[in-house]
Design an enzyme around this catalytic site. Sequence first.
Site, short mmCIF file in Angstrom:
data_model
loop_
_atom_site.label_atom_id
_atom_site.label_comp_id
_atom_site.label_asym_id
_atom_site.label_seq_id
_atom_site.Cartn_x
_atom_site.Cartn_y
_atom_site.Cartn_z
CB CYS A 2 -0.88 0.00 1.23
SG CYS A 2 -1.77 -1.57 1.44
N GLY A 101 1.05 -3.68 5.58
CA GLY A 101 1.54 -4.92 6.18
C GLY A 101 0.39 -5.82 6.59
CE LYS A 490 7.39 -6.43 -17.72
NZ LYS A 490 8.48 -6.84 -16.92
O1 M6R Z 1 10.87 -4.40 -6.65
P1 M6R Z 1 11.35 -5.74 -7.14
O2 M6R Z 1 12.27 -5.65 -8.28
O3 M6R Z 1 11.94 -6.55 -6.01
O4 M6R Z 1 10.04 -6.49 -7.59
C1 M6R Z 1 10.08 -7.83 -8.00
C2 M6R Z 1 8.82 -8.20 -8.76
O5 M6R Z 1 7.71 -8.04 -7.95
C3 M6R Z 1 8.65 -7.35 -10.03
O6 M6R Z 1 9.75 -7.47 -10.87
C4 M6R Z 1 7.40 -7.80 -10.79
O7 M6R Z 1 7.57 -9.09 -11.30
C5 M6R Z 1 7.07 -6.79 -11.89
N1 M6R Z 1 5.67 -6.48 -11.90
C6 M6R Z 1 7.38 -7.30 -13.25
O8 M6R Z 1 7.13 -6.39 -14.26
#
Ligand code: M6R
Length: 613
Positions: A2, A101, A490
């Site tokens: 959030c 959280g 994607k």
């Molecule tokens: O902030 P982060 O790079 O740790 O996030 C990891 C994934 O949640 C993030 O890459 C997610 O898969 C994206 N929506 C992909 O486009």
Amino acid sequence: MCGIVGYIGERDATPLILGGLKKLEYRGYDSAGLAVLKNGQIEVRRNAGKLVNLEMNVCEQPISGTLGIGHTRWATHGEPSARNAHPHLSGSGEVVVVHNGIVENFIELKEELVTEGVVFQSDTDTETIVHLIEKFLSVTGDLESAARKALGQLKGAHGIVVFTSREPDKIIAARIGNAGGVVIGLGEGENFIASDIPAILEHTRKLIFLESRQMAVVTREDVHISTIEGTVIHPQVSSVAWDPVSAEKGEYRHFMQKEIHEQVRSLTDTLAGRVNFKEGTIRLPQLNLTVEKAKEVEKIVLTACGTASHAGMVGRILIERIAGIPAAMEIASEFRYSDPIVNDKTILIAISQSGETADTLAAMEEGRRKGATIWSIVNAIGSQAMRVADGSISMQTGPEIGVASTKAFTAPLVDLYMLAILLADLRGDLSVQERKKLVEDLRLIPELAGRCLDREGEVEETAYLLRESKDMLYLGRGINMPIAYEGALKLKEISYIHAEAYPAGEMKHGPIALIDENMPVVAIAIKDPWYEKMISQIEQAKARGGIVVAVATEGDERVAALVDRVLWVPEAPWMLSPVLTSIPLQMLAYHIATMRGLDVDQPRNLAKSVTVE
Ligand code: M6R
């Protein structure tokens, strides 16, 4: 997941909070709300759906005051609705809370509170927090002690912001564990609170990041930090250089499109100050990497989630090929449950755009517990993954707002390439000529990325042909196999088309049965060491009636003659080719999704940073 914003000062809090929430909407967008202290009373507005609904509500029923908090929600407990939206008020209406959280023991806490006569107004776990604080306020008589007592009862990870009409001169913010950040922005006669920097960046760049189990008492003039237990902390004030304008959409329709196009700049910035082309050397000073350290490493473990994990898959190949160090890519959500073989001769590298992904942070903790050196490659400056690591590489891409990660995918590919060269060099595994050649190969990468972007029109035409697909298959081999995974992710997340990715050589072991004229295949068949194999896989797909779109090297007539459409990329050294092959696939997903009329920046069910397990 959030977004949280708080303000205390002399200005009207409502537009400041709404403006901040707008910048954080990518963190969660199923409902939103704000609470403002007006003439000694707390007034709350909450709405289901996107922020615009709350903005209209506030237009129709204006509220103003100089102290307030706001929240944009990604539901965990309780359906997305106005009654479950934050802020939550206590029974007396004198205490109000926003929360990021999960209260893991909320059922026990709720039962106890209900037995004591508390009436709950929502289905959320968050509401237990406000009732607990009110209960303790009646005992302690002051918000700070009441908040400490209530926080002491919560299990799980939390970012919490609370105020009471009984003490109209302060807001209290706290962080426990890894439920996302809590940052305090320092102003003149005013102070700000946010879960994420972009929310307050246009007002201040002087920031204090709360660590786990820290609490801030924020007044108009002051900020006092202590641990939840009460030990006074003298925090470091950080200064952030991000340009607030870069968090705006500008001329683009969506943040995702803007961020795809920012890759020339972000790749240039990734190289700046780190690569000396004249000498053929790499500098990554924030890793504190010494010759001794580089020589004693026996294993490198990369860990990440989602798109960042695909960068890690490429990184694994680069580290093994260039530095000759055994490397593994471990999905962060699995890592800590797999009793990983990690020790003090291991370097664990966490990759994260947000630096706040709960699973990635937990994997870092697990690596630390087992004695590994912890490094991170992170975009969000000041995030937890940057702060808790022994060394860090900053992605230098600027804020990434679109939920689908794009520029924060290509930058770490280059970071990992540079890191592999540095490790190999310090270990004495590269001749000067080899090192210079590898470094020189980086020189044209931003320009070549620009050439991929120049072909957006062609990609759009291909998107038009594929826009009504129900399923799609992405194939790649070797270093471009992770790019097939990334292309499919994607597409899935923003167009809601089912897409699967396979190492192309696996097709014959089952998935080839799926191929017919209704299953378009996207095959990455550039001139890399796996080229001939990819050609034969494309032939197999064509023989079964498949529509094949190839990502191919400019001028490759052989591929062009074989497939239905080509997405061209310029020729590049194979180890850097994923930076280029990923770009047309980002644009393909973007255009298919927009042609389907979808909100690409805020796809359903998703949030930008996943701060829950
Ligand atoms: O902030 P982060 O790079 O740790 O996030 C990891 C994934 O949640 C993030 O890459 C997610 O898969 C994206 N929506 C992909 O486009």
